[in-house]
Write a protein that holds these residues in place. Structure first.
Motif, PDB file in Angstrom:
ATOM      1  N   LEU A  51       0.898  -1.119   0.085  1.00 54.40           N
ATOM      2  CA  LEU A  51       0.010   0.067  -0.107  1.00 54.40           C
ATOM      3  C   LEU A  51       0.834   1.143  -0.019  1.00 54.40           C
ATOM      4  CD1 LEU A  51      -2.857   1.083   0.379  1.00 54.40           C
ATOM      5  CD2 LEU A  51      -2.420   1.219   2.753  1.00 54.40           C
ATOM      6  N   HIS A  52       0.597   2.290  -1.100  1.00 50.09           N
ATOM      7  CA  HIS A  52       1.335   3.291  -0.954  1.00 50.09           C
ATOM      8  C   HIS A  52       0.569   4.447  -0.550  1.00 50.09           C
ATOM      9  CE1 HIS A  52       4.824   5.738  -2.383  1.00 50.09           C
ATOM     10  NE2 HIS A  52       4.272   6.569  -2.742  1.00 50.09           N
ATOM     11  N   LEU A  53       0.952   5.305   0.180  1.00 57.16           N
ATOM     12  CA  LEU A  53       0.377   6.540   0.725  1.00 57.16           C
ATOM     13  C   LEU A  53       1.304   7.802   0.239  1.00 57.16           C
ATOM     14  CD1 LEU A  53      -1.311   4.628   2.542  1.00 57.16           C
ATOM     15  CD2 LEU A  53      -1.444   6.347   4.171  1.00 57.16           C
ATOM     16  N   GLU A  54       0.400   8.680  -0.316  1.00 54.66           N
ATOM     17  CA  GLU A  54       1.198   9.978  -0.777  1.00 54.66           C
ATOM     18  C   GLU A  54       0.364  11.147   0.030  1.00 54.66           C
ATOM     19  OE1 GLU A  54       1.625  10.527  -4.810  1.00 54.66           O
ATOM     20  OE2 GLU A  54       2.417   8.655  -5.122  1.00 54.66           O
ATOM     21  N   HIS A  55       1.081  12.081   0.222  1.00 56.10           N
ATOM     22  CA  HIS A  55       0.289  13.198   0.538  1.00 56.10           C
ATOM     23  C   HIS A  55       1.242  14.626   0.481  1.00 56.10           C
ATOM     24  CE1 HIS A  55       3.520  14.344   4.215  1.00 56.10           C
ATOM     25  NE2 HIS A  55       4.017  13.605   3.776  1.00 56.10           N
ATOM     26  N   TYR A  56       0.520  15.888   0.732  1.00 52.73           N
ATOM     27  CA  TYR A  56       1.184  16.921   0.544  1.00 52.73           C
ATOM     28  C   TYR A  56       1.410  17.750   1.958  1.00 52.73           C
ATOM     29  CZ  TYR A  56       1.744  21.898  -1.050  1.00 52.73           C
ATOM     30  OH  TYR A  56       2.217  23.072  -1.372  1.00 52.73           O
ATOM     31  N   PRO A  57       2.899  17.707   2.257  1.00 53.97           N
ATOM     32  CA  PRO A  57       3.269  17.710   3.812  1.00 53.97           C
ATOM     33  C   PRO A  57       2.638  19.061   4.465  1.00 53.97           C
ATOM     34  CG  PRO A  57       5.198  17.282   2.384  1.00 53.97           C
ATOM     35  CD  PRO A  57       4.132  17.316   1.470  1.00 53.97           C
ATOM     36  N   ALA A  58       2.660  20.372   3.717  1.00 50.02           N
ATOM     37  CA  ALA A  58       1.969  21.304   4.411  1.00 50.02           C
ATOM     38  C   ALA A  58       0.530  21.281   4.667  1.00 50.02           C
ATOM     39  CB  ALA A  58       2.327  22.626   3.800  1.00 50.02           C
ATOM     40  N   MET A  59      -0.190  20.723   3.645  1.00 41.73           N
ATOM     41  CA  MET A  59      -1.465  20.620   3.943  1.00 41.73           C
ATOM     42  C   MET A  59      -2.014  19.374   4.946  1.00 41.73           C
ATOM     43  SD  MET A  59      -4.334  19.707   0.490  1.00 41.73           S
ATOM     44  CE  MET A  59      -3.674  20.579  -0.382  1.00 41.73           C
ATOM     45  N   THR A  60      -1.189  18.418   4.843  1.00 38.39           N
ATOM     46  CA  THR A  60      -1.529  17.252   5.676  1.00 38.39           C
ATOM     47  C   THR A  60      -1.232  17.668   6.890  1.00 38.39           C
ATOM     48  OG1 THR A  60      -0.933  15.702   4.038  1.00 38.39           O
ATOM     49  CG2 THR A  60      -1.028  14.875   6.286  1.00 38.39           C
ATOM     50  N   THR A 121     -11.588  10.889   6.543  1.00 39.70           N
ATOM     51  CA  THR A 121     -12.453  11.559   5.533  1.00 39.70           C
ATOM     52  C   THR A 121     -11.940  12.940   5.190  1.00 39.70           C
ATOM     53  OG1 THR A 121     -13.937  12.294   7.543  1.00 39.70           O
ATOM     54  CG2 THR A 121     -14.594  10.621   6.111  1.00 39.70           C
ATOM     55  N   LYS A 122     -11.040  13.545   6.113  1.00 41.46           N
ATOM     56  CA  LYS A 122     -10.703  15.101   5.838  1.00 41.46           C
ATOM     57  C   LYS A 122      -9.217  15.180   5.799  1.00 41.46           C
ATOM     58  CE  LYS A 122     -14.718  16.389   6.654  1.00 41.46           C
ATOM     59  NZ  LYS A 122     -15.573  16.874   5.409  1.00 41.46           N
ATOM     60  N   ALA A 123      -8.355  14.288   6.275  1.00 35.80           N
ATOM     61  CA  ALA A 123      -7.174  14.213   5.905  1.00 35.80           C
ATOM     62  C   ALA A 123      -6.640  13.991   4.330  1.00 35.80           C
ATOM     63  CB  ALA A 123      -6.255  13.167   6.933  1.00 35.80           C
ATOM     64  N   PRO A 124      -5.599  14.918   4.034  1.00 39.51           N
ATOM     65  CA  PRO A 124      -5.380  14.549   2.538  1.00 39.51           C
ATOM     66  C   PRO A 124      -4.331  13.659   2.447  1.00 39.51           C
ATOM     67  CG  PRO A 124      -4.447  16.912   3.393  1.00 39.51           C
ATOM     68  CD  PRO A 124      -5.094  16.160   4.487  1.00 39.51           C
ATOM     69  N   PHE A 125      -4.649  12.336   2.531  1.00 37.27           N
ATOM     70  CA  PHE A 125      -3.646  11.244   1.925  1.00 37.27           C
ATOM     71  C   PHE A 125      -4.523  10.708   0.690  1.00 37.27           C
ATOM     72  CE2 PHE A 125      -2.959  11.379   6.605  1.00 37.27           C
ATOM     73  CZ  PHE A 125      -1.736  11.660   6.928  1.00 37.27           C
ATOM     74  N   TRP A 126      -3.422  10.256  -0.069  1.00 37.11           N
ATOM     75  CA  TRP A 126      -4.213   9.487  -1.529  1.00 37.11           C
ATOM     76  C   TRP A 126      -3.156   8.138  -1.271  1.00 37.11           C
ATOM     77  CZ3 TRP A 126      -2.359  14.336  -1.360  1.00 37.11           C
ATOM     78  CH2 TRP A 126      -3.168  15.230  -1.345  1.00 37.11           C
TER      79      TRP A 126
END
Length: 153
Positions: A51-60, A121-126
């Motif tokens: 499973l690979h999780l990506e995020h945008y650090p500042a937003m997350t 539901t609200k945290a920006p992880f893909w």
């Protein structure tokens, strides 16, 4: 009162050391810990390789701090630890740790569930599930939305 610990990292975490950070505090009547793990339950594809999780650090980081702040507003919490991993993880590896501590168990239990429901539901992880034959981006689940909405009342 302990300072909150909110971290996004690639490395695994040690559940025992996170608990021990609070264990000596006699004002804590309850410590609730949730550990999310990588599971392989998706029947629509081959066995999960990773499973690979990506995020945008500042937003997350901003979203996680906001979720924890909202939990503090709703419940009397003495400490919150939120550690979320990103990158590639194999089946059965730990993804997330939510630890809530309070003088009373109801606050610790409810705040822990609230934080997890909002993380889903609200945290920006893909998320991308990778098998031997394909890679699939995971869509948000209606059941996660319904769980989060119970707190909107």
């Amino acid at each position: 009162m302990h300072p909150d610990k909110i971290v996004v990292q690639e490395a695994d975490f040690d559940v025992n050391s996170e608990y021990q950070r609070l264990a000596g505090d006699a004002s804590l009547g309850a410590v609730v810990m949730f550990v999310g793990r990588v599971r392989d339950l998706n029947p629509s594809h081959d066995q999960l390789a990773s499973l690979h999780l990506e995020h945008y650090p500042a937003m997350t980081e901003k979203a996680l701090r906001q979720i924890v702040a909202q939990a503090h507003q709703r419940w009397d919490l003495n400490a919150v630890t939120l550690i979320h991993r990103v990158g590639s993880m194999g089946p059965a590896e730990q993804i997330v740790l939510v630890l809530t501590a309070s003088a009373h168990r109801v606050s610790a239990y409810e705040a822990n569930a609230y934080i997890m429901d909002y993380l889903k539901t609200k945290a920006p992880f893909w998320k991308k599930e990778v098998s031997a034959t394909q890679s699939i981006w995971v869509e948000a689940k209606q059941t996660d939305q319904a769980a989060q909405q119970r707190w909107e009342i």
